[in-house]
Design a protein around this motif. Structure first.
Motif, short mmCIF file in Angstrom:
data_model
loop_
_atom_site.label_atom_id
_atom_site.label_comp_id
_atom_site.label_asym_id
_atom_site.label_seq_id
_atom_site.Cartn_x
_atom_site.Cartn_y
_atom_site.Cartn_z
N SER A 1 46.36 28.92 -58.42
CA SER A 1 47.50 29.17 -59.54
C SER A 1 48.10 30.25 -59.26
O SER A 1 47.13 31.49 -58.64
CB SER A 1 46.82 29.28 -60.94
OG SER A 1 47.62 29.82 -62.03
N TRP B 1 53.08 33.06 -63.07
CA TRP B 1 54.68 32.75 -63.23
C TRP B 1 55.34 34.37 -63.32
O TRP B 1 56.41 34.32 -62.78
CB TRP B 1 54.79 32.04 -64.61
CG TRP B 1 56.49 32.07 -64.82
CD1 TRP B 1 57.20 31.09 -64.30
CD2 TRP B 1 57.19 32.83 -65.49
NE1 TRP B 1 58.34 31.34 -64.83
CE2 TRP B 1 58.56 32.40 -65.35
CE3 TRP B 1 57.20 34.13 -66.05
CZ2 TRP B 1 59.55 33.03 -65.94
CZ3 TRP B 1 58.30 34.66 -66.72
CH2 TRP B 1 59.41 34.01 -66.68
N GLN B 2 54.86 35.38 -63.88
CA GLN B 2 55.25 36.41 -64.12
C GLN B 2 55.69 37.06 -62.76
O GLN B 2 56.72 37.85 -62.54
CB GLN B 2 54.62 37.57 -64.81
CG GLN B 2 54.21 37.30 -66.20
CD GLN B 2 53.02 36.27 -66.49
OE1 GLN B 2 52.60 35.72 -65.37
NE2 GLN B 2 52.53 36.27 -67.75
N PHE C 1 58.63 35.21 -61.10
CA PHE C 1 59.94 35.57 -62.01
C PHE C 1 60.50 37.05 -61.48
O PHE C 1 61.49 37.07 -61.06
CB PHE C 1 59.64 35.74 -63.45
CG PHE C 1 60.72 36.01 -64.21
CD1 PHE C 1 61.83 35.10 -64.59
CD2 PHE C 1 60.98 37.45 -64.70
CE1 PHE C 1 62.77 35.54 -65.12
CE2 PHE C 1 61.86 37.71 -65.50
CZ PHE C 1 63.00 36.83 -65.88
N LEU D 1 64.31 30.30 -58.16
CA LEU D 1 62.99 30.14 -58.53
C LEU D 1 62.86 28.45 -58.21
O LEU D 1 61.94 28.10 -57.99
CB LEU D 1 62.88 30.22 -60.09
CG LEU D 1 62.32 31.49 -60.52
CD1 LEU D 1 62.11 31.54 -61.93
CD2 LEU D 1 60.84 31.76 -59.67
N LEU E 1 59.54 27.70 -56.17
CA LEU E 1 58.62 26.38 -56.76
C LEU E 1 58.87 25.08 -56.36
O LEU E 1 57.68 24.34 -56.17
CB LEU E 1 58.85 26.52 -58.37
CG LEU E 1 58.57 27.80 -59.24
CD1 LEU E 1 59.10 27.70 -60.74
CD2 LEU E 1 57.22 28.17 -58.89
N HIS F 1 58.60 35.99 -72.22
CA HIS F 1 57.62 36.90 -71.76
C HIS F 1 57.50 37.96 -72.53
O HIS F 1 56.60 38.38 -72.59
CB HIS F 1 58.10 37.10 -70.31
CG HIS F 1 56.97 37.76 -69.74
ND1 HIS F 1 57.12 39.29 -69.43
CD2 HIS F 1 55.89 37.63 -69.06
CE1 HIS F 1 56.20 39.72 -68.97
NE2 HIS F 1 55.11 38.68 -68.59
N GLU G 1 50.97 27.24 -68.39
CA GLU G 1 52.59 27.32 -67.89
C GLU G 1 53.38 25.99 -68.40
O GLU G 1 54.44 26.36 -68.37
CB GLU G 1 52.21 26.83 -66.46
CG GLU G 1 51.61 27.99 -65.57
CD GLU G 1 51.27 27.66 -64.06
OE1 GLU G 1 52.19 26.86 -63.55
OE2 GLU G 1 50.39 28.22 -63.50
N SER H 1 57.10 26.55 -70.09
CA SER H 1 58.11 25.87 -69.67
C SER H 1 58.73 25.06 -70.78
O SER H 1 60.04 25.07 -70.97
CB SER H 1 57.87 24.93 -68.51
OG SER H 1 57.16 25.59 -67.31
#
Length: 151
Positions: free
Chosen positions: A46, A49-50, A53, A63, A67, A104, A116, A120
């Protein structure tokens, strides 16, 4: 190797390609994390995400590319797909980035976390709502309300 492990490795490989480095540990500086943290991402399968971003915004990297490997790293237009719709967004002033940032921020203020998938879904819902109304932003009060419901 399971699918998630493969996807995490692909993300790290794309980041190494962008940065012109060969080792995962060489990503620590550009991602503003410790070398040990990168190793733990691989162990947990994993990447937060932060971190992605923040990196994408700071360096102007798509992104979608990080990704999924879609388009080029510095792509200015992105195609976003979801069930029943595909639409184009300008990533130079990407409303999805702004909405994700607001989500966030709301999570930070609430001291809460979303997985996650739920994160999303929340961003997609808010973005779709914004587009349906023809707006270019989502009021923060609406973001906060939706995030409270999602948590």
């Amino acid at each position: 190797m399971n699918e998630v492990v493969g996807l995490i490795r692909e993300v790290l490989d794309r980041l190494k390609e962008i940065e012109g480095v060969e080792n995962d540990s060489d990503l620590a500086n550009p991602l503003v994390v410790s070398k040990r943290l990168i190793a733990s991402w691989k162990e947990r399968n994993s990447v937060p995400w932060q971190v992605l971003f923040t990196y994408s915004r700071k360096h102007g990297i798509s992104l979608d590319y990080i990704l999924n490997g879609w388009g080029s790293p510095f792509q200015t237009d992105a195609m976003v797909g979801e069930p029943g719709a595909i639409y184009s967004l300008e990533t130079s002033a990407d409303p999805v980035y702004r909405v994700a940032g607001q989500v966030h921020r709301a999570l930070s203020e609430l001291g809460a976390e979303l997985g996650e998938e739920k994160f999303s879904e929340t961003v997609r819902y808010l973005h779709r709502s914004m587009m349906d109304k023809g707006d270019d932003a989502v009021p923060y009060e609406q973001v906060l309300s939706v995030v409270k419901l999602a948590v």
